[in-house]
Scaffold this motif. Structure first.
Motif, PDB file in Angstrom:
ATOM      1  N   HIS A 170      -0.260  -4.786  -9.827  1.00 19.30           N
ATOM      2  CA  HIS A 170      -1.558  -4.378  -9.583  1.00 19.30           C
ATOM      3  C   HIS A 170      -2.661  -5.107 -10.410  1.00 19.30           C
ATOM      4  O   HIS A 170      -2.330  -5.405 -11.785  1.00 19.30           O
ATOM      5  CB  HIS A 170      -1.620  -2.696 -10.593  1.00 19.30           C
ATOM      6  CG  HIS A 170      -2.846  -2.039 -10.571  1.00 19.30           C
ATOM      7  ND1 HIS A 170      -3.338  -1.154  -9.576  1.00 19.30           N
ATOM      8  CD2 HIS A 170      -3.665  -1.974 -11.528  1.00 19.30           C
ATOM      9  CE1 HIS A 170      -4.439  -0.854  -9.830  1.00 19.30           C
ATOM     10  NE2 HIS A 170      -4.620  -1.267 -11.166  1.00 19.30           N
ATOM     11  N   ASP A 171      -3.838  -5.167 -10.012  1.00 15.00           N
ATOM     12  CA  ASP A 171      -4.884  -6.292 -10.546  1.00 15.00           C
ATOM     13  C   ASP A 171      -5.712  -5.408 -11.582  1.00 15.00           C
ATOM     14  O   ASP A 171      -6.422  -4.717 -11.006  1.00 15.00           O
ATOM     15  CB  ASP A 171      -5.533  -7.049  -9.710  1.00 15.00           C
ATOM     16  CG  ASP A 171      -6.581  -7.918 -10.240  1.00 15.00           C
ATOM     17  OD1 ASP A 171      -6.983  -7.768 -11.382  1.00 15.00           O
ATOM     18  OD2 ASP A 171      -6.889  -9.021  -9.222  1.00 15.00           O
TER      19      ASP A 171
ATOM     20  N   THR B 277       0.828   4.006  -3.070  1.00 11.95           N
ATOM     21  CA  THR B 277       0.413   5.173  -2.633  1.00 11.95           C
ATOM     22  C   THR B 277       1.290   6.534  -3.188  1.00 11.95           C
ATOM     23  O   THR B 277       1.260   7.200  -3.695  1.00 11.95           O
ATOM     24  CB  THR B 277       0.042   5.472  -1.388  1.00 11.95           C
ATOM     25  OG1 THR B 277      -0.912   4.524  -1.014  1.00 11.95           O
ATOM     26  CG2 THR B 277      -0.612   6.851  -0.872  1.00 11.95           C
TER      27      THR B 277
ATOM     28  N   ARG C 279      -9.631  -5.972 -11.278  1.00 13.02           N
ATOM     29  CA  ARG C 279     -10.136  -5.668  -9.851  1.00 13.02           C
ATOM     30  C   ARG C 279      -9.948  -4.028  -9.633  1.00 13.02           C
ATOM     31  O   ARG C 279     -10.431  -3.623  -8.791  1.00 13.02           O
ATOM     32  CB  ARG C 279      -9.958  -6.631  -8.857  1.00 13.02           C
ATOM     33  CG  ARG C 279     -10.477  -7.891  -8.990  1.00 13.02           C
ATOM     34  CD  ARG C 279     -10.217  -8.787  -8.176  1.00 13.02           C
ATOM     35  NE  ARG C 279      -9.757  -8.385  -6.528  1.00 13.02           N
ATOM     36  CZ  ARG C 279      -9.652  -9.294  -5.845  1.00 13.02           C
ATOM     37  NH1 ARG C 279      -9.385 -10.379  -6.008  1.00 13.02           N
ATOM     38  NH2 ARG C 279      -9.344  -8.572  -4.496  1.00 13.02           N
ATOM     39  N   GLY C 280      -8.900  -3.770 -10.130  1.00  9.42           N
ATOM     40  CA  GLY C 280      -8.307  -2.421  -9.822  1.00  9.42           C
ATOM     41  C   GLY C 280      -7.586  -2.314  -8.643  1.00  9.42           C
ATOM     42  O   GLY C 280      -7.681  -1.122  -7.985  1.00  9.42           O
ATOM     43  N   ASP C 281      -7.056  -3.323  -8.058  1.00  8.48           N
ATOM     44  CA  ASP C 281      -6.343  -3.232  -6.720  1.00  8.48           C
ATOM     45  C   ASP C 281      -5.178  -4.109  -6.826  1.00  8.48           C
ATOM     46  O   ASP C 281      -4.530  -4.441  -7.647  1.00  8.48           O
ATOM     47  CB  ASP C 281      -7.261  -3.691  -5.437  1.00  8.48           C
ATOM     48  CG  ASP C 281      -7.741  -5.224  -5.937  1.00  8.48           C
ATOM     49  OD1 ASP C 281      -7.242  -5.867  -6.870  1.00  8.48           O
ATOM     50  OD2 ASP C 281      -8.419  -5.676  -4.881  1.00  8.48           O
ATOM     51  N   LEU C 282      -4.531  -4.110  -5.317  1.00  7.85           N
ATOM     52  CA  LEU C 282      -3.102  -4.489  -5.344  1.00  7.85           C
ATOM     53  C   LEU C 282      -3.200  -6.046  -5.157  1.00  7.85           C
ATOM     54  O   LEU C 282      -4.098  -6.301  -4.443  1.00  7.85           O
ATOM     55  CB  LEU C 282      -2.316  -3.957  -4.338  1.00  7.85           C
ATOM     56  CG  LEU C 282      -1.687  -2.599  -4.583  1.00  7.85           C
ATOM     57  CD1 LEU C 282      -1.223  -1.924  -3.071  1.00  7.85           C
ATOM     58  CD2 LEU C 282      -0.780  -2.417  -5.646  1.00  7.85           C
ATOM     59  N   ARG C 283      -2.377  -6.750  -5.633  1.00 10.30           N
ATOM     60  CA  ARG C 283      -2.317  -8.284  -4.913  1.00 10.30           C
ATOM     61  C   ARG C 283      -0.770  -8.689  -4.879  1.00 10.30           C
ATOM     62  O   ARG C 283      -0.068  -7.949  -5.609  1.00 10.30           O
ATOM     63  CB  ARG C 283      -3.149  -9.080  -5.956  1.00 10.30           C
ATOM     64  CG  ARG C 283      -2.498  -9.416  -7.157  1.00 10.30           C
ATOM     65  CD  ARG C 283      -3.593 -10.257  -7.983  1.00 10.30           C
ATOM     66  NE  ARG C 283      -2.339 -10.845  -9.093  1.00 10.30           N
ATOM     67  CZ  ARG C 283      -2.663 -11.662  -9.993  1.00 10.30           C
ATOM     68  NH1 ARG C 283      -4.083 -12.096 -10.067  1.00 10.30           N
ATOM     69  NH2 ARG C 283      -2.118 -12.139 -10.989  1.00 10.30           N
TER      70      ARG C 283
ATOM     71  N   SER D  50       0.737  -1.246  -0.036  1.00  7.59           N
ATOM     72  CA  SER D  50       0.072   0.195  -0.033  1.00  7.59           C
ATOM     73  C   SER D  50       0.851   1.342  -0.033  1.00  7.59           C
ATOM     74  O   SER D  50       0.638   2.165  -0.818  1.00  7.59           O
ATOM     75  CB  SER D  50      -0.936   0.167   1.234  1.00  7.59           C
ATOM     76  OG  SER D  50      -1.960  -1.109   1.059  1.00  7.59           O
TER      77      SER D  50
ATOM     78  N   SER E  70       4.622  -7.682  -5.571  1.00  6.57           N
ATOM     79  CA  SER E  70       3.044  -7.205  -5.699  1.00  6.57           C
ATOM     80  C   SER E  70       3.047  -6.777  -7.156  1.00  6.57           C
ATOM     81  O   SER E  70       3.903  -6.535  -7.836  1.00  6.57           O
ATOM     82  CB  SER E  70       2.932  -6.047  -4.654  1.00  6.57           C
ATOM     83  OG  SER E  70       3.807  -4.999  -5.081  1.00  6.57           O
TER      84      SER E  70
END
Length: 168
Positions: free
Chosen positions: A138-139, A111, A142-146, A107, A136
């Motif tokens: 960016h998915d 950021t 889904r628009g999020d981190l994984r 995160s 890590s």
């Protein structure tokens, strides 16, 4: 300024130039250091400064860790994030504290990377002996981190979990 291979060739042997550059990097002062913590005990270190070479200190990560924490990184290396040129974050891998640190650093990196001059990477990496492995991503769907770990890192996690919490 970016130096091309041709420009470097005129300056001398590449190995000598690299050694000299690392000596210069090691000679820079640590401008700032913070430990990021949460109430559950998660923590990681952040080296920050006005120098355009702050994130480049990843090339001497073990030396940086010794300077700011007083301890070497150890056999398992560290988690590393380089969100932009003025920050370098790391968490030495010694025990299961790596698990919450990995999520928090993912995160932090994402950021810090956004809308920042001198952006480098929104990802977290596993540093070991100078080699970086991305952990890590960016998915897009889904628009999020994984978090994505390979077999080597998964094996390390399993060994750390087996040895128990907070054991070095």
């Amino acid at each position: 300024m970016m130096l091309t291979d041709d420009a470097l060739a005129r300056l001398g042997d590449h190995a000598h130039l690299r050694d000299r550059a690392l000596r210069n990097l090691r000679g820079l002062p640590v401008e700032g250091h913070e430990t990021v913590r949460d109430a559950d005990g998660m923590c990681f270190e952040v080296v920050l400064g006005d120098s355009f070479y702050t994130a480049s200190r990843v090339l001497d990560l073990d030396g940086v860790a010794r300077r700011v924490t007083g301890l070497p990184l150890g056999e398992h290396g560290a988690l590393v994030a380089l969100p932009f040129r003025h920050q370098l974050a790391f968490h030495p891998i010694r025990d299961t504290t790596i698990i919450p640190a990995l999520g928090a650093m993912a995160s932090f990196a994402a950021t810090g990377y956004e809308d920042t001059p001198g952006a480098i990477s929104p990802y977290v990496f596993w540093w070991r002996d100078g080699t970086l492995t991305q952990l890590s991503e960016h998915d897009e769907e889904r628009g999020d981190l994984r978090i994505v770990v390979g077999d080597d890192f998964q094996e390390l996690l399993e060994r750390l979990i087996a040895q128990g919490p907070d054991r070095h």
